[in-house]
Structure formats: C-alpha cells, structure tokens
Design an enzyme around this catalytic site. Structure first.
Site, short mmCIF file in Angstrom:
data_model
loop_
_atom_site.label_atom_id
_atom_site.label_comp_id
_atom_site.label_asym_id
_atom_site.label_seq_id
_atom_site.Cartn_x
_atom_site.Cartn_y
_atom_site.Cartn_z
N THR A 107 0.78 -1.37 0.05
CA THR A 107 -0.02 0.11 0.07
C THR A 107 0.76 1.62 -0.07
O THR A 107 2.22 1.42 -0.69
CB THR A 107 -1.27 -0.33 1.69
OG1 THR A 107 0.26 0.12 2.71
CG2 THR A 107 -2.19 -1.28 1.36
N VAL A 148 0.80 4.71 2.28
CA VAL A 148 0.96 4.86 4.08
C VAL A 148 1.97 4.04 4.14
O VAL A 148 2.55 4.43 5.44
CB VAL A 148 -0.11 5.57 4.26
CG1 VAL A 148 0.35 6.05 5.79
CG2 VAL A 148 -0.66 6.59 3.77
N CYS A 149 1.82 2.96 4.68
CA CYS A 149 2.06 1.52 5.64
C CYS A 149 3.78 2.27 5.10
O CYS A 149 4.58 2.12 5.94
CB CYS A 149 1.61 1.02 5.11
SG CYS A 149 0.21 0.43 5.27
N PRO A 150 4.05 1.43 3.83
CA PRO A 150 5.96 2.16 3.78
C PRO A 150 6.17 2.95 4.22
O PRO A 150 7.45 3.18 4.58
CB PRO A 150 6.31 1.72 2.25
CG PRO A 150 5.04 2.15 1.85
CD PRO A 150 4.29 1.58 2.30
N ILE A 152 6.52 2.16 7.74
CA ILE A 152 7.50 1.38 8.44
C ILE A 152 9.42 1.67 8.37
O ILE A 152 9.62 1.39 9.07
CB ILE A 152 7.10 0.07 7.48
CG1 ILE A 152 6.32 -0.40 7.57
CG2 ILE A 152 8.60 -1.47 7.51
CD1 ILE A 152 5.00 -1.34 6.58
#
Length: 178
Positions: free
Chosen positions: A48, A50-52, A55
């Site tokens: 997806t 936003v997630c990276p 992270i």
C-alpha cells in the site's frame, strides 16, 4: 473492546519476516522479548502507500529504540510470504532491521481490539509495552493517516524517566518536581 493503558499485552505466537531474509520465518512470541520494553505497531496491509512510509520511518529509529533497551516490531494481517515479497520488491524495505509479524489469523489484532470492523484489517495502532508486559501507551489513527515514530520515541523516553513530564517534554528536559 480495545485494550488500553494498564492492560496486559496479549499472548501471541506469530511467524515473522526478519532481517536475516530468505524464506526462514522464525516464530516470535510474547515470551521472545520478555523483560524488555517493546514497541509494537500495526499497519493495515502490505503493498500500500502510507504503510511503507511509516515502516521505514520506524525502522530508521530502530537503533534509537535499541539504545533504550526497547525492541521494535511491526505487524499486519498479511502472511510472512507477502511480507517477504514486499520487502524484496520495495527498495526502501529491503534492509529493514525489525521483524514484520504475520497476524494472518487476525488473533492478536482481535485480542487488542484493533481489527477494523469494515475493512477487516488491523487498524494503524501503536503500543509501548513495559518489561512486565503492561501496555503503557497506545495510539490508533485513521487507516489513511500516518504516524510520527519520533513521537513514539519521545513517549518511550518519558515513560523511562519514571517521573512526571510536562507537555512538550523532550529527552534531557527536567521532569516535574512534586
């Protein structure tokens, strides 16, 4: 009901995609890092947008968490194989230091009360767990809103002082005298 500050972090046993790479997926449990501070953050799905960003930002602070005796772990409802494929295909994720936990059965997300009822994924939740396994901080944001890992580090610093910290407190500032 969502677990909050003062609750015990649930028992868990999850496979993880780790920095060692390959298709060797160690099992990480609630006992793996017993006696240490733990930072556990959840994202909705791999592959997806936003997630990276989150992270990578959390992982960039991994050494700072380690200096404070804290273990950083990320988790989503994706499998360990999906985590691995994402790491291999995303240049910024390739060298992650922290483990990516696979909450495939959604058991940990459900016990924490962070399984999004509409999307069926983990909400964007962050926990700071003390060495005794007690939740000391929890933050949950909308699925589309990224977090600030530096704020999580600041809160960890505040918790580790054992004192009262005023609004805007930063590491090195005085705590409040009572």
């Amino acid at each position: 009901m969502m677990l909050g500050v003062g609750d015990k972090f649930p028992k868990f046993k999850l496979e993880a995609c780790t920095k060692d790479g390959g298709l060797n997926f160690p099992v990480i449990t609630d006992e793996t890092n017993k006696g240490k501070w733990q930072i556990v953050f959840f994202w909705p799905k791999d592959f997806t947008f936003v997630c990276p960003t989150e992270i990578v930002a959390f992982d960039n602070l991994n050494s700072e968490f380690e200096k404070r005796g804290a273990v950083l772990m990320g988790a989503s409802i994706d499998t360990e194989f999906v985590h691995h494929a994402w790491k291999e295909s995303h240049p910024q994720l390739k060298n992650l230091q922290m483990p990516m936990l696979a909450d495939v059965k959604r058991e940990l997300s459900t016990e924490l009360g962070i399984l999004d009822k509409d999307a069926g994924v983990s909400q964007r939740a962050t926990y700071i767990v003390d060495p005794e396994g007690t939740i000391k901080f929890v933050m949950v944001t909308d699925l589309g809103i990224g977090r600030n890992p530096e704020e999580v580090l600041r809160v960890l610093d505040a918790l580790q002082t054992g004192g009262l910290t005023p609004c805007g407190w930063k590491s090195g500032d005085d705590t409040l005298a009572v």
